[in-house]
Design a protein around this motif. Structure first.
Motif, PDB file in Angstrom:
ATOM      1  N   ASP A   1       0.871  -1.182   0.000  1.00 36.73           N
ATOM      2  CA  ASP A   1       0.000   0.000   0.000  1.00 36.73           C
ATOM      3  C   ASP A   1       0.902   1.224   0.000  1.00 36.73           C
ATOM      4  O   ASP A   1       1.655   1.451   0.944  1.00 36.73           O
ATOM      5  N   ASN A   2       0.820   2.010  -1.064  1.00 29.73           N
ATOM      6  CA  ASN A   2       1.719   3.156  -1.209  1.00 29.73           C
ATOM      7  C   ASN A   2       1.358   4.328  -0.306  1.00 29.73           C
ATOM      8  O   ASN A   2       2.207   5.203  -0.075  1.00 29.73           O
ATOM      9  N   ALA A   3       0.138   4.358   0.189  1.00 27.86           N
ATOM     10  CA  ALA A   3      -0.287   5.420   1.112  1.00 27.86           C
ATOM     11  C   ALA A   3      -1.194   4.792   2.159  1.00 27.86           C
ATOM     12  O   ALA A   3      -2.416   4.979   2.141  1.00 27.86           O
ATOM     13  N   PHE A   4      -0.585   4.023   3.065  1.00 31.54           N
ATOM     14  CA  PHE A   4      -1.355   3.296   4.063  1.00 31.54           C
ATOM     15  C   PHE A   4      -1.950   4.274   5.064  1.00 31.54           C
ATOM     16  O   PHE A   4      -1.232   5.038   5.716  1.00 31.54           O
ATOM     17  N   LYS A   5      -3.253   4.247   5.185  1.00 27.55           N
ATOM     18  CA  LYS A   5      -3.976   5.268   5.934  1.00 27.55           C
ATOM     19  C   LYS A   5      -3.537   5.418   7.393  1.00 27.55           C
ATOM     20  O   LYS A   5      -3.376   6.552   7.877  1.00 27.55           O
ATOM     21  N   PRO A   6      -3.315   4.341   8.159  1.00 25.13           N
ATOM     22  CA  PRO A   6      -2.941   4.528   9.570  1.00 25.13           C
ATOM     23  C   PRO A   6      -1.617   5.246   9.797  1.00 25.13           C
ATOM     24  O   PRO A   6      -1.362   5.717  10.912  1.00 25.13           O
ATOM     25  N   ILE A   7      -0.755   5.344   8.786  1.00 24.01           N
ATOM     26  CA  ILE A   7       0.556   5.967   9.005  1.00 24.01           C
ATOM     27  C   ILE A   7       0.777   7.180   8.096  1.00 24.01           C
ATOM     28  O   ILE A   7       1.905   7.667   7.992  1.00 24.01           O
ATOM     29  N   THR A   8      -0.264   7.668   7.447  1.00 28.85           N
ATOM     30  CA  THR A   8      -0.082   8.801   6.531  1.00 28.85           C
ATOM     31  C   THR A   8       0.247  10.097   7.265  1.00 28.85           C
ATOM     32  O   THR A   8       0.895  10.981   6.700  1.00 28.85           O
ATOM     33  N   ARG A   9      -0.147  10.214   8.530  1.00 29.49           N
ATOM     34  CA  ARG A   9       0.054  11.467   9.269  1.00 29.49           C
ATOM     35  C   ARG A   9       1.156  11.368  10.312  1.00 29.49           C
ATOM     36  O   ARG A   9       1.294  12.247  11.151  1.00 29.49           O
ATOM     37  N   ILE A  10       1.927  10.310  10.276  1.00 29.10           N
ATOM     38  CA  ILE A  10       2.975  10.128  11.285  1.00 29.10           C
ATOM     39  C   ILE A  10       4.229  10.891  10.877  1.00 29.10           C
ATOM     40  O   ILE A  10       4.688  10.796   9.733  1.00 29.10           O
ATOM     41  N   SER A  11       4.755  11.648  11.796  1.00 30.27           N
ATOM     42  CA  SER A  11       6.009  12.371  11.588  1.00 30.27           C
ATOM     43  C   SER A  11       6.670  12.569  12.939  1.00 30.27           C
ATOM     44  O   SER A  11       6.067  12.324  13.987  1.00 30.27           O
ATOM     45  N   SER A  12       7.928  13.008  12.919  1.00 30.34           N
ATOM     46  CA  SER A  12       8.648  13.236  14.165  1.00 30.34           C
ATOM     47  C   SER A  12       9.671  14.344  13.957  1.00 30.34           C
ATOM     48  O   SER A  12      10.349  14.388  12.923  1.00 30.34           O
ATOM     49  N   TRP A  13       9.763  15.211  14.935  1.00 34.27           N
ATOM     50  CA  TRP A  13      10.765  16.275  14.860  1.00 34.27           C
ATOM     51  C   TRP A  13      12.177  15.736  15.057  1.00 34.27           C
ATOM     52  O   TRP A  13      13.155  16.420  14.756  1.00 34.27           O
ATOM     53  N   GLU A  14      12.278  14.461  15.542  1.00 37.42           N
ATOM     54  CA  GLU A  14      13.593  13.861  15.758  1.00 37.42           C
ATOM     55  C   GLU A  14      14.183  13.247  14.490  1.00 37.42           C
ATOM     56  O   GLU A  14      15.313  12.763  14.521  1.00 37.42           O
ATOM     57  N   GLY A  15      13.423  13.239  13.415  1.00 37.46           N
ATOM     58  CA  GLY A  15      13.985  12.753  12.162  1.00 37.46           C
ATOM     59  C   GLY A  15      13.236  11.567  11.595  1.00 37.46           C
ATOM     60  O   GLY A  15      12.270  11.055  12.178  1.00 37.46           O
ATOM     61  N   ARG A  16      13.709  11.121  10.443  1.00 34.79           N
ATOM     62  CA  ARG A  16      13.036  10.064   9.698  1.00 34.79           C
ATOM     63  C   ARG A  16      13.072   8.726  10.434  1.00 34.79           C
ATOM     64  O   ARG A  16      12.071   7.994  10.454  1.00 34.79           O
ATOM     65  N   GLU A  62      13.181   8.068  13.637  1.00 36.44           N
ATOM     66  CA  GLU A  62      12.249   8.054  14.752  1.00 36.44           C
ATOM     67  C   GLU A  62      10.810   7.930  14.261  1.00 36.44           C
ATOM     68  O   GLU A  62       9.985   7.245  14.876  1.00 36.44           O
ATOM     69  N   ALA A  63      10.501   8.573  13.139  1.00 39.02           N
ATOM     70  CA  ALA A  63       9.161   8.455  12.562  1.00 39.02           C
ATOM     71  C   ALA A  63       8.883   7.029  12.109  1.00 39.02           C
ATOM     72  O   ALA A  63       7.786   6.498  12.303  1.00 39.02           O
ATOM     73  N   LEU A  64       9.882   6.382  11.502  1.00 38.63           N
ATOM     74  CA  LEU A  64       9.714   4.989  11.090  1.00 38.63           C
ATOM     75  C   LEU A  64       9.527   4.080  12.305  1.00 38.63           C
ATOM     76  O   LEU A  64       8.724   3.137  12.268  1.00 38.63           O
ATOM     77  N   LYS A  65      10.253   4.360  13.380  1.00 43.41           N
ATOM     78  CA  LYS A  65      10.121   3.562  14.596  1.00 43.41           C
ATOM     79  C   LYS A  65       8.718   3.679  15.172  1.00 43.41           C
ATOM     80  O   LYS A  65       8.125   2.685  15.605  1.00 43.41           O
ATOM     81  N   ARG A  66       8.173   4.879  15.175  1.00 40.34           N
ATOM     82  CA  ARG A  66       6.822   5.070  15.688  1.00 40.34           C
ATOM     83  C   ARG A  66       5.798   4.402  14.774  1.00 40.34           C
ATOM     84  O   ARG A  66       4.805   3.832  15.236  1.00 40.34           O
ATOM     85  N   ALA A  67       6.030   4.469  13.468  1.00 40.84           N
ATOM     86  CA  ALA A  67       5.077   3.896  12.520  1.00 40.84           C
ATOM     87  C   ALA A  67       4.959   2.389  12.688  1.00 40.84           C
ATOM     88  O   ALA A  67       3.891   1.816  12.437  1.00 40.84           O
ATOM     89  N   LYS A  68       6.040   1.725  13.105  1.00 39.11           N
ATOM     90  CA  LYS A  68       5.999   0.269  13.267  1.00 39.11           C
ATOM     91  C   LYS A  68       5.003  -0.148  14.345  1.00 39.11           C
ATOM     92  O   LYS A  68       4.454  -1.250  14.286  1.00 39.11           O
ATOM     93  N   LEU A  69       4.782   0.706  15.333  1.00 40.67           N
ATOM     94  CA  LEU A  69       3.766   0.397  16.335  1.00 40.67           C
ATOM     95  C   LEU A  69       2.366   0.521  15.752  1.00 40.67           C
ATOM     96  O   LEU A  69       1.479  -0.272  16.073  1.00 40.67           O
ATOM     97  N   TYR A  70       2.181   1.500  14.879  1.00 36.42           N
ATOM     98  CA  TYR A  70       0.847   1.772  14.363  1.00 36.42           C
ATOM     99  C   TYR A  70       0.399   0.789  13.291  1.00 36.42           C
ATOM    100  O   TYR A  70      -0.768   0.791  12.915  1.00 36.42           O
ATOM    101  N   VAL A  71       1.299  -0.050  12.783  1.00 35.86           N
ATOM    102  CA  VAL A  71       0.892  -1.077  11.820  1.00 35.86           C
ATOM    103  C   VAL A  71       0.707  -2.427  12.497  1.00 35.86           C
ATOM    104  O   VAL A  71       0.352  -3.408  11.824  1.00 35.86           O
ATOM    105  N   ALA A  72       0.935  -2.506  13.811  1.00 36.89           N
ATOM    106  CA  ALA A  72       0.727  -3.771  14.517  1.00 36.89           C
ATOM    107  C   ALA A  72      -0.751  -4.127  14.565  1.00 36.89           C
ATOM    108  O   ALA A  72      -1.125  -5.296  14.377  1.00 36.89           O
ATOM    109  N   LEU A  73      -1.599  -3.139  14.807  1.00 31.45           N
ATOM    110  CA  LEU A  73      -3.049  -3.395  14.837  1.00 31.45           C
ATOM    111  C   LEU A  73      -3.566  -3.822  13.467  1.00 31.45           C
ATOM    112  O   LEU A  73      -4.299  -4.823  13.377  1.00 31.45           O
ATOM    113  N   PRO A  74      -3.240  -3.128  12.366  1.00 35.74           N
ATOM    114  CA  PRO A  74      -3.660  -3.615  11.051  1.00 35.74           C
ATOM    115  C   PRO A  74      -3.145  -5.013  10.722  1.00 35.74           C
ATOM    116  O   PRO A  74      -3.862  -5.818  10.115  1.00 35.74           O
TER     117      PRO A  74
END
Length: 223
Positions: A157-172, A174-186
């Motif tokens: 999925d090129n634009a997976f809805k649960p992670i489309t709005r995830i970002s982090s001021w600490e960099g890319r 950290e954003a990827l690390k946070r996104a991995k939690l949000y795809v556990a439920l899907p």
């Protein structure tokens, strides 16, 4: 005189569809991750306190301590001693989110498959996941489906809805690390749906570039 009971029975047998705001799932996932992270931290602290009390009471032996000189070049994760930290807590949150997702996916797929015939093979099931389940949960179909015809399927999925709005001021990273939690439920939803249909397999999400997400599904070869 008899029309009313028949209508009531018909409503019970085929209840009307109840619509939910499309953003409700996003808000639920955000709050679920935060709530489970706090709950996991509390449960971990409670377990450590119980273990410490049992050691002090002499009920269990103290955990072995390995005195090993650490090389300055070694990172924390490369040492042999087990050090609990945010990674362990995130793993607990991830497993609990996947368990919740399996429950949701199993119940949800029952309604989607109510009027469908039995699936003939695993490819038919994967097509159902890519179209019906994906549209019902995330408002679009899968962008790409690949398979090796040996029970391994890759859904992209090129634009997976649960992670489309995830970002982090600490960099890319950290954003990827946070996104991995949000795809556990899907991932749990997909696995639960497959399990309720009768296909036991594994679902492994992978994120390399936001908001793209890939799910690798492995099913037994004889299905």
């Amino acid at each position: 005189m008899q029309a009313a009971p028949v209508s009531a029975l018909g409503t019970l047998a085929d209840p009307p569809a109840r619509m939910v705001d499309g953003a409700a799932m996003d808000y639920l996932l955000i709050e679920a991750v935060n709530a489970l992270r706090v709950s996991s931290a509390v449960a971990s602290a409670r377990a450590k306190k119980i273990e410490r009390d049992m050691v002090e009471a002499g009920l269990v032996p103290p955990p072995p301590t390995t005195a090993k000189q650490q090389n300055p070049r070694d990172s924390t994760s490369s040492t042999s001693g087990k050090i609990s930290g945010p990674a362990d807590e995130d793993e607990g949150v991830r497993s609990r989110l996947e368990a919740i997702g399996m429950h949701i996916g199993g119940n949800f797929v029952e309604r989607l498959c109510r009027d469908r015939p039995l699936f003939s093979d695993s490819l038919d099931v994967i097509k159902f996941v890519c179209k019906d389940l994906w549209v019902s949960c995330w408002d679009k179909q899968v962008d790409n489906l690949r398979t090796n015809h040996r029970g391994v399927y890759v859904l992209q999925d090129n634009a997976f809805k649960p992670i489309t709005r995830i970002s982090s001021w600490e960099g890319r990273q950290e954003a990827l690390k946070r996104a991995k939690l949000y795809v556990a439920l899907p991932a749990g939803i997909i696995r639960g749906a497959l399990s309720r249909i009768g296909f036991q397999g594994t679902v492994v999400p992978e994120i390399t570039t936001l908001p793209q997400c890939t799910f690798q599904i492995k099913l037994p070869k004889n299905t």
